[in-house]
Design a protein around this motif. Structure first.
Motif, short mmCIF file in Angstrom:
data_model
loop_
_atom_site.label_atom_id
_atom_site.label_comp_id
_atom_site.label_asym_id
_atom_site.label_seq_id
_atom_site.Cartn_x
_atom_site.Cartn_y
_atom_site.Cartn_z
N ILE A 1 9.12 -22.98 -27.30
CA ILE A 1 8.41 -22.04 -26.43
C ILE A 1 7.56 -21.10 -27.27
O ILE A 1 6.40 -20.83 -26.96
N PHE A 2 8.16 -20.64 -28.39
CA PHE A 2 7.42 -19.70 -29.23
C PHE A 2 6.25 -20.34 -29.95
O PHE A 2 5.28 -19.66 -30.26
N LEU A 3 6.34 -21.66 -30.21
CA LEU A 3 5.19 -22.34 -30.82
C LEU A 3 3.99 -22.27 -29.88
O LEU A 3 2.88 -21.94 -30.30
N PHE A 4 4.23 -22.56 -28.60
CA PHE A 4 3.12 -22.49 -27.64
C PHE A 4 2.64 -21.05 -27.49
O PHE A 4 1.43 -20.80 -27.44
N ALA A 5 3.62 -20.12 -27.44
CA ALA A 5 3.24 -18.71 -27.31
C ALA A 5 2.42 -18.28 -28.51
O ALA A 5 1.48 -17.50 -28.39
N THR A 6 2.78 -18.82 -29.71
CA THR A 6 2.06 -18.47 -30.92
C THR A 6 0.60 -18.90 -30.84
O THR A 6 -0.30 -18.16 -31.22
N ILE A 7 0.40 -20.13 -30.32
CA ILE A 7 -0.98 -20.62 -30.19
C ILE A 7 -1.76 -19.73 -29.23
O ILE A 7 -2.89 -19.33 -29.50
N PHE A 8 -1.11 -19.37 -28.14
CA PHE A 8 -1.75 -18.49 -27.17
C PHE A 8 -2.06 -17.14 -27.82
O PHE A 8 -3.15 -16.59 -27.67
N GLY A 9 -1.08 -16.63 -28.59
CA GLY A 9 -1.26 -15.35 -29.27
C GLY A 9 -2.43 -15.41 -30.25
O GLY A 9 -3.20 -14.45 -30.35
N ALA A 10 -2.57 -16.55 -30.95
CA ALA A 10 -3.67 -16.69 -31.90
C ALA A 10 -5.00 -16.60 -31.16
O ALA A 10 -5.95 -15.98 -31.66
N LEU A 11 -5.05 -17.19 -29.96
CA LEU A 11 -6.29 -17.12 -29.18
C LEU A 11 -6.59 -15.67 -28.79
O LEU A 11 -7.74 -15.24 -28.82
N VAL A 12 -5.52 -14.93 -28.44
CA VAL A 12 -5.71 -13.53 -28.08
C VAL A 12 -6.26 -12.76 -29.28
O VAL A 12 -7.19 -11.96 -29.15
N ILE A 13 -5.66 -13.03 -30.47
CA ILE A 13 -6.14 -12.36 -31.68
C ILE A 13 -7.61 -12.66 -31.91
O ILE A 13 -8.42 -11.77 -32.19
N LEU A 14 -7.97 -13.94 -31.74
CA LEU A 14 -9.36 -14.36 -31.90
C LEU A 14 -10.26 -13.58 -30.96
O LEU A 14 -11.32 -13.06 -31.34
N PHE A 15 -9.79 -13.46 -29.70
CA PHE A 15 -10.56 -12.75 -28.69
C PHE A 15 -10.75 -11.29 -29.09
O PHE A 15 -11.85 -10.74 -29.02
N LEU A 16 -9.64 -10.67 -29.56
CA LEU A 16 -9.72 -9.26 -29.95
C LEU A 16 -10.69 -9.06 -31.10
O LEU A 16 -11.46 -8.11 -31.12
N ILE A 17 -10.63 -10.00 -32.07
CA ILE A 17 -11.54 -9.90 -33.21
C ILE A 17 -12.99 -9.95 -32.73
O ILE A 17 -13.83 -9.15 -33.13
N LEU A 18 -13.25 -10.90 -31.82
CA LEU A 18 -14.62 -11.03 -31.29
C LEU A 18 -15.05 -9.75 -30.58
O LEU A 18 -16.15 -9.24 -30.79
N VAL A 19 -14.13 -9.22 -29.73
CA VAL A 19 -14.45 -8.01 -29.00
C VAL A 19 -14.70 -6.86 -29.97
O VAL A 19 -15.67 -6.11 -29.84
N PHE A 20 -13.84 -6.77 -31.00
CA PHE A 20 -13.97 -5.70 -31.98
C PHE A 20 -15.34 -5.74 -32.64
O PHE A 20 -16.05 -4.75 -32.70
#
Lengths: 503, 225
Positions: free
Chosen positions: B183-202
């Protein structure tokens, strides 16, 4: 090294010759000829074909009733047949010493009812001169002898597999040596309608496979309502665009209805070679399937995949397709490797606005343009002839000669992958595997490289078997000896220590 | 005095080097005994950060060498377009983002691993790729296109092995069960996408903010003139 120097030399040669070739333009309109390299990028190439003549209505002394909306071409012997659909007639043109003379206008059939045609769409003439005409306006395919006396007609099949509510509109026809007639009819998507020589309907062949993917299926079955489904296009096979029967009796068919996505993964198969049961047996040994252009300029007017309206097959199994989108002509060898591509959209000689039909007489190409009502005649240049000669020589078994011819091709076009493959194949037949490998590598031909490499490896292993065995033995024995020595050393040390301890 | 000090530092250097070597050698133990191996790697301090870095660098070298030196029968990399830094970056950036994202999520759900532990486990898990793909480059020059199945099987083994090790590594580092790790592996991938999004927004906000000050400065200069 020699090879590299040769490459460089030929490159210099091409560069040196190019401006001269442009300067000494000897009345030929030069089309822009190109080919695709391994990476799918366009590489300019010398002209393989040039326009040698353009036949207009005026050329044929048809000023009073010029051609209108011609739809199809056919060649038998030295005769060229043009289906002049708009004037309900077929023109028979004879080639005599590079001149084209109108010999006959076929516009009525003696003894048929009705005796005239109504927007004929295709013609077929066999070697005895028997003429078959697809006559959709009169819902028939009509057969007449060489003096245009009615013989028989092929009409709507009285069979439950044929939907009786739609009318029979034959569009394209092909006839095999025993007189069997294959009809490509409008609105019929079950394949080609097949008649025996006596006119009896015997079924369909080569139905275009229904193309849909799992996602489409799941979406349509579970996520759409009945009303939505009724509005969407259902999964039905598409019709072919055109057919051509090669000298062995195989039917080449082209198809222009597909999505771009399917082209990339060779699901669309715009050119097919159908065997007697109707499956596609076209050989595709290149990285890219024969689909015409691999890429096109974004947002240009002629955007989109090539629409291959017609195909013709030379006697050496090289097939040539005619593209409507950009007015281009694509030649492919029997292995499915592109030989050349040329042509343009436009009004000048060698360009097309409404490409509909292509035929060949020997090595000459005849291209019909329905908008300009003209037939453009292309003859091969020395470069084009060399390519044909090389592949013919290889098929004949004259490998050494074919390699020499390919080398000449390479001098004219150093980017020609097929020449590298051709030389490699010839070298492999001569058992020069190492050299063959170099050429195959140059052309990125993995399959043939692997083949040559296997032979090369076999010879290498056989020659050096002693060394290989020696190395393997060394690798097995040396660690054993070392370990043994280590053990003995440790035992000695242990013994010494014990001795010291006892003292 | 100074002599003894240098001798001392020499000795400690030798000691450190010995430890580095033993942590390197421990990598081969980990990949064959992942369950014990990863546990001891973190909890018994059998691994080291420098060894982990070495494995990561080795992986990147293999990754690039594979593209450049494999026989063209098996890999058709358009060498004329390949940029080594781009290739490395295209692996490193997602790799590090996944490490950070996994750490960020697992700390919230009582994962035992620190960022350093996660990074070390992930790096040690890359070792099979190096050990298989480097000899494969040599093998690719010895076999022909018809024997490509040997090549592809070994290549897929290397990747599957790595993925399995990452899975087990994260399981042992956080002391999770297999289900939770998945479950955490999938969550990690999702989290990485969120990080990517935040970086872009930043970065997009940053460029907007900078743009504001630049235009403000221009306006002032314009008014003053």
């Amino acid at each position: 090294m020699i090879f590299q120097r040769m490459l460089l030399l030929s490159l210099c040669l091409v560069i040196a010759v190019m401006p001269i070739a442009v300067a000494s333009d000897d009345g030929f309109a030069s089309s822009y000829t190109y080919n695709y390299d391994y990476w799918g990028e366009i590489r300019e190439s010398p002209d393989a074909y040039r326009v040698s003549d353009v036949i207009y209505s005026a050329t044929l002394n048809l000023e009073e009733t010029p051609m209108r909306n011609p739809q199809s071409l056919f060649v038998q012997g030295q005769n060229l047949y043009v289906v002049d659909t708009g004037n309900n007639r077929i023109l028979e043109i004879a080639k005599q010493d590079d001149a084209y003379l109108l010999t006959r206008i076929i516009d009525r059939v003696e003894g048929a009812e009705p005796s005239t045609f109504s927007s004929p769409s295709d013609v077929f003439v066999d070697e005895e001169g028997t003429v078959y005409v697809a006559d959709p306006g009169n819902t028939r395919v009509i057969k007449m002898d060489k003096d245009l006396n009615y013989l028989q007609s092929f009409v709507k099949p009285q069979d439950s597999t044929f939907d009786q509510s739609i009318s029979f509109l034959p569009n394209k026809i092909a006839v095999d040596v025993s007189g069997r007639v294959f009809v490509l009819a409008t609105n019929v998507n079950k394949g080609l309608i097949k008649y025996e020589a006596d006119g009896t309907f015997t079924g369909y062949i080569g139905a275009n496979q229904v193309s849909y993917n799992l996602w489409d299926y799941v979406w349509k079955t579970f996520f759409t309502t009945k009303e939505q489904r009724a509005q969407q296009a259902s999964f039905v096979p598409t019709e072919y665009e055109n057919i051509y029967m090669d000298k062995e009796g195989f039917i080449y068919a082209t198809n222009t209805v597909f999505s771009e996505y399917d082209l990339l993964y060779d699901v669309a198969k715009p050119i097919r070679r159908l065997n007697s049961v109707g499956s596609d047996i076209l050989i595709k040994n290149d990285r890219y399937p024969p689909i015409g252009d691999l890429s096109w300029v974004e947002s240009s007017l002629d955007y989109g995949p090539s629409k291959l309206k017609d195909v013709t097959v030379l006697d050496n199994d090289i097939y040539i397709a005619f593209d409507r989108t950009r007015g281009r002509i694509f030649g492919y060898d029997p292995q499915g490797i592109m030989l050349w591509a040329f042509g343009n959209k436009g009004n000048s000689a060698g360009s097309f606005m409404g490409a509909v039909s292509i035929e060949h007489m020997g090595q000459d190409l005849y291209c019909l343009d329905e908008n300009q009502c003209s037939i453009t005649v292309f003859t091969p240049t020395d470069y084009g002839k060399l390519i044909y000669q090389a592949s013919d020589e290889y098929l004949r078994g004259a490998y050494e000669q074919s390699a020499d011819t390919w080398r000449q091709v390479l001098k004219l076009n150093a980017n020609y992958n097929l020449a590298f493959i051709g030389i490699g194949r010839a070298l492999m037949r001569q058992e020069q595997y190492k050299e063959a490998m170099d050429y195959f590598k140059m052309a990125h031909d993995r399959r043939n490289y692997g083949r040559a490499y296997r032979y090369y490896r076999k010879i290498l292993v056989e020659e050096n078997i002693g060394w290989i065995v020696a190395v393997v033995i060394l690798l097995l024995v040396v660690p054993l000896i070392l370990r043994k020595r280590h053990q003995m050393k440790e035992e000695v040390e242990e013994y010494e220590r014990l001795k010291v301890g006892r003292k | 005095m100074s002599v003894s000090k240098s001798a001392e530092s020499n000795a400690s250097r030798r000691e450190r080097f010995a430890r580095y070597r033993s942590t390197l050698r421990y990598g081969t133990y980990v990949i064959f005994h992942p369950f014990d191996g990863f546990w001891d790697l973190i909890h018994e301090h059998r691994g080291s950060l420098s060894a982990a870095n070495t494995f990561l660098v080795l992986f990147l070298i293999t990754y690039v060498l594979r593209l450049m030196l494999t026989n063209f029968q098996f890999i058709t990399a358009p060498l004329q377009y390949i940029n080594i830094y781009e290739q490395c970056g295209s692996f490193l950036f997602p790799f590090l983002t996944l490490c950070v994202s996994n750490w960020a999520l697992s700390t919230l759900f009582d994962g035992k691993g620190r960022l350093k532990d996660i990074y070390m486990a992930m790096c040690y898990a890359l070792l099979p790729y190096v050990l298989i793909q480097l000899p494969l480059i040599l093998l690719s020059h010895l076999i022909s296109f018809d024997e490509a199945s040997y090549y592809t099987v070994l290549a897929s083994v290397s990747v599957i092995w790595c993925l399995f090790l990452i899975f087990v590594g994260l399981m042992e580092v956080h002391d999770y069960g297999p289900g939770k790790t998945l479950i955490f592996l999938f969550a990690t991938i999702f989290g990485a996408l969120v990080i990517l999004f935040l970086i872009l927004v930043f970065f997009s906000l940053l460029s907007d903010a900078l743009g504001f000050f630049v235009s403000l400065y221009r306006e002032i200069v314009f008014r003053l003139n």
